[in-house]
Design a protein around this motif. Structure first.
Motif, short mmCIF file in Angstrom:
data_model
loop_
_atom_site.label_atom_id
_atom_site.label_comp_id
_atom_site.label_asym_id
_atom_site.label_seq_id
_atom_site.Cartn_x
_atom_site.Cartn_y
_atom_site.Cartn_z
N MET A 1 29.03 6.02 -74.31
CA MET A 1 29.77 5.06 -73.49
C MET A 1 30.72 5.80 -72.54
O MET A 1 31.92 5.53 -72.49
CB MET A 1 30.54 4.09 -74.39
CG MET A 1 29.68 3.24 -75.29
SD MET A 1 28.65 2.08 -74.34
CE MET A 1 27.72 1.30 -75.68
N ARG A 2 30.18 6.76 -71.80
CA ARG A 2 31.03 7.57 -70.93
C ARG A 2 31.68 6.74 -69.83
O ARG A 2 32.82 7.02 -69.43
CB ARG A 2 30.20 8.72 -70.32
CG ARG A 2 29.77 9.75 -71.35
CD ARG A 2 28.97 10.87 -70.72
NE ARG A 2 28.59 11.85 -71.72
CZ ARG A 2 27.83 12.92 -71.46
NH1 ARG A 2 27.39 13.12 -70.23
NH2 ARG A 2 27.53 13.77 -72.43
N ASP A 3 30.98 5.72 -69.35
CA ASP A 3 31.58 4.87 -68.32
C ASP A 3 32.83 4.17 -68.86
O ASP A 3 33.83 4.01 -68.14
CB ASP A 3 30.58 3.83 -67.83
CG ASP A 3 29.47 4.44 -67.00
OD1 ASP A 3 29.63 5.58 -66.53
OD2 ASP A 3 28.43 3.77 -66.80
N THR A 4 32.79 3.77 -70.12
CA THR A 4 33.95 3.14 -70.73
C THR A 4 35.10 4.12 -70.85
O THR A 4 36.26 3.79 -70.55
CB THR A 4 33.59 2.59 -72.13
OG1 THR A 4 32.55 1.62 -72.02
CG2 THR A 4 34.81 1.95 -72.78
N HIS A 5 34.82 5.34 -71.26
CA HIS A 5 35.87 6.34 -71.40
C HIS A 5 36.50 6.67 -70.05
O HIS A 5 37.73 6.82 -69.93
CB HIS A 5 35.32 7.62 -72.03
CG HIS A 5 34.74 7.42 -73.40
ND1 HIS A 5 35.25 6.51 -74.29
CD2 HIS A 5 33.69 8.02 -74.03
CE1 HIS A 5 34.55 6.55 -75.41
NE2 HIS A 5 33.60 7.45 -75.27
N SER A 63 37.00 1.84 -78.84
CA SER A 63 35.93 1.28 -79.67
C SER A 63 36.56 0.61 -80.88
O SER A 63 37.27 1.26 -81.66
CB SER A 63 34.97 2.38 -80.13
OG SER A 63 34.18 1.95 -81.22
N PRO A 193 31.03 -0.76 -79.02
CA PRO A 193 29.69 -0.35 -78.57
C PRO A 193 28.56 -1.07 -79.29
O PRO A 193 27.58 -1.47 -78.67
CB PRO A 193 29.66 1.15 -78.87
CG PRO A 193 31.09 1.56 -78.93
CD PRO A 193 31.84 0.39 -79.45
N MET A 196 28.22 -4.57 -78.00
CA MET A 196 27.73 -4.54 -76.62
C MET A 196 26.21 -4.34 -76.59
O MET A 196 25.49 -5.08 -75.92
CB MET A 196 28.42 -3.42 -75.84
CG MET A 196 29.90 -3.66 -75.57
SD MET A 196 30.72 -2.19 -74.88
CE MET A 196 29.89 -2.06 -73.30
N LEU A 197 25.73 -3.34 -77.32
CA LEU A 197 24.30 -3.04 -77.31
C LEU A 197 23.48 -4.18 -77.93
O LEU A 197 22.40 -4.52 -77.45
CB LEU A 197 24.04 -1.74 -78.05
CG LEU A 197 24.63 -0.48 -77.41
CD1 LEU A 197 24.46 0.73 -78.33
CD2 LEU A 197 23.98 -0.21 -76.07
N ARG A 207 29.94 -6.19 -70.90
CA ARG A 207 30.71 -5.03 -70.44
C ARG A 207 31.95 -4.87 -71.30
O ARG A 207 32.44 -5.83 -71.89
CB ARG A 207 31.10 -5.22 -68.98
CG ARG A 207 29.92 -5.53 -68.06
CD ARG A 207 30.31 -5.41 -66.62
NE ARG A 207 30.67 -4.05 -66.29
CZ ARG A 207 31.36 -3.72 -65.19
NH1 ARG A 207 31.77 -4.66 -64.36
NH2 ARG A 207 31.66 -2.45 -64.95
N HIS A 208 32.44 -3.67 -71.35
CA HIS A 208 33.71 -3.43 -72.05
C HIS A 208 34.83 -4.01 -71.19
O HIS A 208 34.82 -3.87 -69.95
CB HIS A 208 33.92 -1.93 -72.25
CG HIS A 208 34.99 -1.60 -73.23
ND1 HIS A 208 36.34 -1.73 -72.93
CD2 HIS A 208 34.92 -1.13 -74.50
CE1 HIS A 208 37.05 -1.37 -73.98
NE2 HIS A 208 36.23 -0.99 -74.95
N GLU A 211 36.28 -1.65 -68.59
CA GLU A 211 35.45 -1.38 -67.41
C GLU A 211 35.67 -2.46 -66.36
O GLU A 211 35.70 -2.18 -65.15
CB GLU A 211 33.98 -1.33 -67.81
CG GLU A 211 33.60 -0.12 -68.64
CD GLU A 211 32.11 -0.09 -68.91
OE1 GLU A 211 31.32 -0.23 -67.96
OE2 GLU A 211 31.72 0.05 -70.08
#
Length: 220
Positions: A1-5, A63, A193, A196-197, A207-208, A211
């Protein structure tokens, strides 16, 4: 979840605070190991995380499952050091909610309406950490919150449960999807996560929350 980080760092920095990223030694927090009853492995991972994050600065987690596990390190390890570490752990929304006025206002354009977002509360955020209300404080600064009418029931992900018992997990998810669809919202916000998945696999746009918030911030 790099976009979230990446979004988490952007939003934290938008409040004027700095961000120190964890080293490689702070790898898996052990949450899934706890879920699976692998206590010895979970304790080894917890000790690694604690050793990798010394000091007194707050530890912000994006998370819900990881945050819940890390807040329980004192119980898991039974040491004063672990108790002190756990006291530093916050869900990112808890930290941001106390500083929400430091975030920029939502940009407005003539005739534009706030995005309507259905908020799905991960069980580890709502029932374990009891930190679901800060999500609304932060996300509600920029969007219109659509509440579900299912009293925070599980989405069916359950950590690795959805992989081990897919039929039961899918049946539970169907109930959650129906609750989401009743809101009329086209976007779902979920702060875990696994949730979400699991919900994305049902065809939802998930989406988180962080984000979504990051998209409303001015370019840095």
């Amino acid at each position: 979840m790099r976009d979230t980080h990446r979004a988490a760092q952007q939003v934290i920095e938008a409040t004027g605070a700095g961000v120190a990223l964890p080293p490689l030694g702070a790898a898996c927090c052990g949450a899934l190991h706890v879920h699976a009853g692998l206590g010895a492995q979970a304790r080894r991972l917890a000790q690694r995380v604690i050793a990798a994050l010394p000091g007194e600065a707050p530890i912000l987690v994006d998370s819900a499952g990881c945050g819940a596990a890390m807040k329980e390190y004192g119980h898991l390890l039974g040491t004063v050091e672990a108790e002190q570490f756990a006291a530093r752990v916050l869900d990112i929304h808890e930290w941001l909610a106390a500083r929400v006025d430091d975030l920029p206002q939502r940009p407005t354009q003539a005739g534009s309406e706030a995005l309507r977002v259905a908020v799905q509360d991960p069980c580890h955020l709502r029932h374990v950490q009891q930190a679901h209300l800060p999500v609304r404080t932060v996300l509600g600064r920029y969007t219109e919150i659509a509440e579900l009418d299912d009293d925070g029931l599980c989405c069916g992900a359950g950590g690795a449960y959805a992989q081990q018992h897919p039929e039961i997990a899918a049946a539970v998810r169907d109930r959650k999807v129906a609750a989401i669809e009743r809101t009329g919202a086209r976007v779902v916000a979920s702060a875990n996560p696994g949730c979400m998945l699991h919900l994305r696999a049902a065809g939802l746009t998930v989406r988180h929350p962080i984000e979504i918030v990051a998209e409303y911030l001015p370019p840095s």
